[in-house]
Design an enzyme around this catalytic site. Structure first.
Site, PDB file in Angstrom:
ATOM      1  N   GLU A   1       0.889  -1.488   0.337  1.00 61.73           N
ATOM      2  CA  GLU A   1      -0.318  -0.234   0.007  1.00 61.73           C
ATOM      3  C   GLU A   1       1.321   1.135  -0.003  1.00 61.73           C
ATOM      4  O   GLU A   1       0.270   1.948  -0.510  1.00 61.73           O
ATOM      5  CB  GLU A   1      -0.705  -0.059   1.591  1.00 61.73           C
ATOM      6  N   ASP A   2       2.125   1.616   1.003  1.00 62.81           N
ATOM      7  CA  ASP A   2       2.961   2.554   1.070  1.00 62.81           C
ATOM      8  C   ASP A   2       4.208   2.710   0.642  1.00 62.81           C
ATOM      9  O   ASP A   2       4.144   3.527   0.384  1.00 62.81           O
ATOM     10  CB  ASP A   2       2.734   2.477   2.641  1.00 62.81           C
TER      11      ASP A   2
END
Length: 787
Positions: free
Chosen positions: A130-131
């Site tokens: 996600e990051d």
């Protein structure tokens, strides 16, 4: 994103600061760390940050893992930590701490649960997709498909979790159920992630965001933690959420507990010693006795549920007695009941009938004469039962059992068939299958997750666990979906009882079924299980679609025949796009439901036929407050001979009432219109007998909903004098009628003719109102209106 702790600052101390002690129920928590739930989108990369990152290590995590699993793959854990550290390099918490502290904290929580290597690695990597720039393919090549699948499952949930929209939240939860049905570790990693973010929720500046996260935690994640038996996690999530949602109540209860703790510190050891002495003298061989307090949230919840004050609670103090065997549990119970007065209604045997999450224990309440006639709750269990009560699924972890390991090269792959044997997972999957929309699934699942249990039995002795307030219909669906669908009656303890009867603990329930039986729309009003509600709604939707499909096919056939043109399926397929219909069936349903006019379809197929025709004379409609509700829309009409969910209208020409002989007329695009059999309007349909439907009143349903109003029309001739209208309305109200519409149709010097629409229960009630009007002063003639 980490999911819950975005946009935070370290300046706000928060309501939970200063913890770091043994909490009630043995929930041990650390003081709030400085890191919180999400990284800043753009981090700083100065020397100080690099030094801070370098100071973070996985040493303590590895030490914890080795303590309970000497054979763990430490090299893989170290590689995962290094991959996460590099991937999150330069990303900071809003308070300036390196972001790597969050996945490290999540992995540490999973290690405290004593989970397997794959779970620990997933905790370290759960935010990388996600990051950071890491891809799923890279994770799979470096750590294997199991870890990649777990990280992917958690990532999909977190992406949607960032949205506040209810539909997104519902879709998020839907995916969670699917993911955990394949591998329960997805849920366990998610719970660890949520727990760490809740511990640091006080850093979030916006009140509305903190409360939304706390409410979501209370509604979804705490019940899920309870379902898999993780009592420690559930308790901490509830208390952290409670502190945010009800800060004043939380502070008040904690202050009272602190006061009582100071007052009673000198007697806790006395009570423990007294309980141990009584049990040992009976031969129970007590291993340990621990005292605890109820948690602030559990106290508040009990005060709300029973509407009692703090001082009226009898089990603020509770003791756990650990004994070596199941038999010793009952020996200790007998000793306590023999030595002290028992508090009525407090005994529960969860050993012979465990909770759905596997929890086993004996609960009882007694009054200790010394000291101070103290009322206490006592829980008696073995160390193995205590482990299950505290850690749930993690305490008898499937991955730790050699016999449960799959015959694949990849260690730790989930034995899906064993997980699916869990009854509550089966129920959630069935609700998922039967729910039409994500938000409906969320609603039905909340029904399944909440509520206390009652235990009932089939005639053959099979134990069925249901929520408190469950009915025989819920019982039938719990036995099997087909049993629920064909249920027509029930016997409870040998006596025939209504299907809405509330079941009690120990009831023996016999479900009576009938071939061809089907769910009633009225059931939805009293069932309490999500499984039953989802199944009933699915049946109603299917039946409604079938009814609309048949009605639409008939309407289109008639419309094409009236214009003398070809209405074959080949022709209809050419106009599907014009009405945004995916198939012929969808077009039939749209026409049958009244969303599309049959003539519009004809004109779309043959534009040359389109002309401005005079609008047909439609059946007069009721004013909005007089219009009956449609079946399937929440009330279910008391009629037989109609499919579930079909649109129904009462004719304004004859105003049929229960007690009248009735017939249905299929109206193009309008469903079915109900007329009395004596209605003069029926003559106009004599040349289209296919439009007639044989229907009748369902008098059992009419009696059940005796207070439900219907509209009857009355024709009155009375004197044209002051106060006549008041006289008429008073006469109606004296006989329990209600005037909903009144119209003067003819007014002369000495008399006037009036039409009155009156809400009544049935034909007999209307006759009573008419008799009352005939006796009113100034009234010369009263009769039921014919048109």
């Amino acid at each position: 994103m980490a999911g819950d702790g975005n946009h935070v600052t370290p300046a706000r101390p928060g309501p939970l600061a200063g913890r770091g002690m043994m909490q009630p129920d043995g929930v041990e928590t650390a003081p709030p760390p400085r890191y919180v739930g999400a990284p800043a989108k753009v981090g700083k990369t100065g020397q100080s940050e690099a030094q801070a990152e370098a100071g973070v290590s996985a040493h303590n995590l590895i030490r914890r893992v080795r303590a309970y699993d000497p054979g763990a793959d430490i090299a893989t854990i170290e590689a995962a930590f290094e991959a996460a550290r590099r991937a999150h390099a330069g990303q900071l918490r809003d308070n300036g701490d390196p972001y790597i502290t969050h996945p490290l904290a999540v992995a540490t929580i999973l290690a405290q649960m004593k989970l397997d290597t794959a779970s620990i690695v997933t905790g370290l990597l759960h935010d990388t997709i996600e990051d950071t720039g890491l891809t799923l393919a890279e994770l799979e090549s470096r750590f294997g498909p199991t870890v990649a699948g777990l990280v992917d499952g958690v990532t999909k949930l977190t992406r949607l979790e960032l949205q506040s929209d209810r539909t997104k939240q519902a879709e998020n939860f839907r995916k969670l159920v699917l993911a955990m049905s394949r591998d329960i570790r997805v849920l366990m990693v998610k719970l660890a992630d949520r727990l760490h973010n809740m511990r640091t929720l006080h850093y979030v500046e916006r009140l509305d965001r903190r409360q939304r996260i706390a409410r979501e935690t209370m509604d979804i994640y705490a019940p899920l933690a309870e379902r898999i038996g993780m009592d420690r996690v559930k308790t901490e999530l509830q208390n952290l959420s409670f502190a945010e949602l009800e800060p004043e109540a939380n502070a008040t209860i904690r202050a009272r507990l602190n006061y009582l703790r100071g007052q009673g510190a000198d007697i806790i050891d006395e009570m423990r010693a007294e309980i141990a002495r009584v049990c040992n003298e009976a031969g129970a061989q007590v291993i340990d006795v621990t005292g605890r307090e109820k948690t602030p949230y559990s106290i508040w919840e009990k005060m709300q549920r029973h509407n009692v004050a703090f001082e009226q609670l009898s089990d603020i103090m509770a003791f756990r007695v650990l004994v070596p065997s199941r038999e010793s549990c009952y020996v200790a119970l007998g000793a306590l009941h023999g030595a002290y007065p028992v508090i009525a209604g407090r005994f529960k045997d969860y050993i012979s009938t465990p909770k759905p999450n596997g929890y086993q224990s004996l609960h009882t309440g007694v009054t200790l004469r010394s000291p101070r006639n103290q009322k206490i709750e006592v829980q008696i269990r073995t160390p193995e039962m205590h482990d299950v009560a505290e850690n749930g699924v993690a305490s008898h972890w499937l991955y730790k059992q050699p016999e449960a390991q799959p015959k694949s090269k990849e260690a730790g792959a989930m034995p899906v068939p064993q997980l699916r044997k869990l009854r509550w997972v089966q129920d959630l999957l069935e609700i998922l299958e039967n729910s039409a929309a994500p938000d409906e699934f969320l609603e039905n699942t909340k029904l399944e997750l909440y509520q206390d249990q009652v235990f009932c039995f089939t005639p053959k002795g099979q134990l069925i666990q249901l929520p408190r307030g469950a009915t025989p219909v819920d019982f039938a669906y719990a036995v099997h979906s087909q049993v629920g669908d064909t249920c027509v009656g029930a016997k409870v303890n040998g006596r025939l009882m209504p299907l809405r009867h509330e079941l009690q603990n120990g009831d023996q329930v016999e479900i009576m079924t009938a071939r061809g039986g089907s769910p009633s729309p009225a059931w939805e009003r009293f069932v309490v299980t999500g499984k039953a509600r989802a199944r009933i709604r699915r049946y109603i939707a299917q039946a409604q679609r079938e009814t609309h499909l048949d009605a639409g096919r008939v309407a289109l056939t008639r419309a094409f025949r009236q214009d003398g043109v070809d209405g074959s399926e080949k022709v209809l397929e050419t106009v599907l796009g014009a009405f945004k219909a995916a198939s012929l069936a969808d077009l039939y349903v749209a026409v049958g439901a009244g969303h599309v006019g049959a003539k519009d379809v004809v004109h779309a197929a043959y534009p040359e036929l389109k002309r401005s025709a005079r609008a047909p004379r439609m059946v007069p409609s009721f004013p909005s407050r007089m219009r009956p509700k449609l079946p399937g829309a929440g009330n279910g009409l008391a009629l037989t001979g109609l499919g579930a969910g079909v649109a129904v209208h009462f004719a304004g020409c004859c105003h049929p009432l229960p007690g009248d002989k009735i017939v249905g007329i299929v109206a193009t695009g309008k469903g079915v219109t109900v007329h009395t059999r004596e209605c003069a309007t029926l003559a106009s349909f004599a040349d289209t007998p296919e439009r007639f439907m044989d229907i009748d009143w369902d008098y059992d349903a009419v009696r059940e909903r005796s207070a439900e109003p219907h509209v009857g029309r009355i024709s009155v001739i009375g004197a044209n004098e002051p106060g006549m209208l008041a006289t008429l309305t008073n006469a109606v109200s004296k006989h329990d009628g209600s005037v909903v519409n009144l119209k003067i149709t003819n007014r002369q010097a000495d008399f006037m003719e009036i039409l009155i629409d009156v809400e009544v229960r049935d034909l007999r009630h209307l006759s009573t109102v008419i008799a009352g009007l005939r006796g009113a002063a100034g009234v010369t003639q009263v009769e039921r209106a014919k048109a």
